[in-house]
Scaffold this active site. Sequence first.
Site, PDB file in Angstrom:
ATOM      1  N   GLY A 163       8.052  11.867  -0.726  1.00  0.00           N
ATOM      2  CA  GLY A 163       8.992  11.374  -1.727  1.00  0.00           C
ATOM      3  C   GLY A 163       9.169   9.876  -1.718  1.00  0.00           C
ATOM      4  N   ASP A 164       8.984   9.231  -0.569  1.00  0.00           N
ATOM      5  CA  ASP A 164       9.121   7.777  -0.498  1.00  0.00           C
ATOM      6  C   ASP A 164       8.033   7.074  -1.303  1.00  0.00           C
ATOM      7  OD1 ASP A 164      11.445   7.555   0.979  1.00  0.00           O
ATOM      8  OD2 ASP A 164      10.415   7.585   2.901  1.00  0.00           O
TER       9      ASP A 164
END
Length: 684
Positions: A460-461
């Site tokens: 997700g980063d």
Amino acid sequence: MNLLQGIKVIELRDEKTSLASAIFEGLGAEVTRINKGDPFLRRLLSVADLLLDATLEEKGKDEPCRINPYLTHVSITGFGLKGPKKSYLTCDLIAQAEGGALYVTGLPHKPPLKLAGKQAYRIAQLYAVVAALLGLRKRRLEGKGCFIDLSLQEAVCATLERVLVNFLREGKITKRTGHSSDENFTIMHASDGFFLVSQKWQQEVLQEWLQQEMGYKLQQKENFSEILGKWIGKTKREELFYRGQTMGFPWAPVATPYEVLSNPQLIARGFFSHSSVPYHIRSSQKSVPARPGKKKATVSQKILSGIRVLDFTRVMAGPYATRLLADFGAEVIKIQNKKTATGAEDNRSSYFQFWNRNKKSITLNMARKEAKELFLQFVAKSDIVVENFTPRVMKNWGLSYEYLTNFRPDLIMLSMTAMGQEGPFSNFTAYGPTLHALSGLTYLTSYDDKVPVGPGYAYGDVVFGLWGVIAILGALEYREKTGYGLFIDLSGLESLCLMLLPELKAASSGELKNEEDAAPYGCYPCKGEDRFCVLAIFAEDQWLRLCDLAEQESWKRDRRFADKQKRRENGALLDELLSQWTRKHEAESLVKELQGAHIPAGFVQNVRDLFYDHHLRERGFFAPFPEGGKENPFVDTYPFRIPGEEMCFRRAPALGEHNYEVFRNLLGLSAEEIKTLQEAGVIE
């Protein structure tokens, strides 16, 4: 806001380009979706700015640009258009296997697990939008279009976060860790479902808090994790979420798809009514004359040369966004201070060095009035400010976007917050695993519907960072045409939810089905420790060739495997039979044989396999890094190739390494003035 108004985009309809075209549409471009072979295609190409194409073969790659030399043509294929694997058949499962995501996701004692949804296709399309916007800017500089070759395999590999750091910096192979995608996080049972906790996060504070809750002092010999688990098991997720966040812990419930669709933060921000981009954007309302097209670029000039970025970001998502800008020529000045230069932000750490190459570092103590005054002088001479604090930080410093535009009217400011600037969760703390849990990715990434597992790394980063780059590049296009700057409120939660929107909607209505019309379809053990391959059989001729290769005539005659539907119904039996066969073979050689027979298959590669993958080496995904010396001789790059853009890399900076250079050359301070500010603790 129509950032890309006037840009004409053609999408050759395909699921590997549909998200990218929706993003361009959300940014205001005029998008035409058309089938390959349509008689009107040639006419449309002659006036288009951009072509999104997932149907291309190498021999036809030059034709669109011959029709329109001003065209930026982005091709998305499984392995790119050059290299030993360029002709491999692919699907999302194969791309995730060959790109390294499968190997690190799942439980240690079980086969690798695919990320939920078609994440290989979708992450590749985020990179495709970035590449296209860079290509459009390159066109403005050089007066001609270009062809951009993008690989699904490399798009997956580029997301591997700590997996790449651990290997390229320390030689470690990251393996599946089960329910904890990071050593700081794990999934526990709450009284009403699953809950993500960070038991190593501020552990002393957490222990003291737990002692108060439990009513007695923990003894040294007691297992802290077990005690925490018992308390969490008696408490509801909502209470845990709010109380943990109040303490600054990046905790979150492992949300089901239905819960994501009813998330109060997403509803408050109107996410489901504007779900093509995860931004809220507002104009500076202070125009400067629109900038004319720049002079033709010199041979050595990079796409973002002349763009200055002030970088307040930390850890991963923000630094990844600003690293990409720096790699393509922007001057990125990272503003640090001694107090926060610890952990992942310690300039000496492998993690910091990996995500902060090609940047400069200065130090300012922003608690001091003089430091803010210096920062405002920097703003006046910069194009972009990027920050990923919680919303209250910049406001508490008195540095709102509206105030900053008094010093630079056409400033672009990107605010990357976990939840967005407004809404009931706006000041909550989150990292990649937190966003996985809240978005539904953790819940949906599982072996069954009983126990969630989630990604094996902070996927997700990278998603969050790429959305940030897209926003900045779009804002630069807008400013070039209008003279206006922009404030971009980017939500990490919304960034990841957009990567799961089809699955969220389908799952919430009970319609979640096998995402591929293939059987067999799965991951199978091979000879050797922790070695696997994947298979995805879409057509009957592929099934028959598989039976021939496995020398299993009986499978052809077995009525239980007579067609795709029956193979799916008898999947457990078929998987066992296939596993008995694949266990006799080495994964990599078996996959080569399968692909040679035109059977879709993939090798589940670990990070070492990726590093020595001849295909990735030939395509230059891992690039030489002379400044890294013998210990760090290679770095990762990106999954696309832009003609004429040579990647050059400088090591990440030491803390405050560029203080003298930047304060002297940019602000005109004398050596004596800089020394005085250092002695006063303004410049640290």
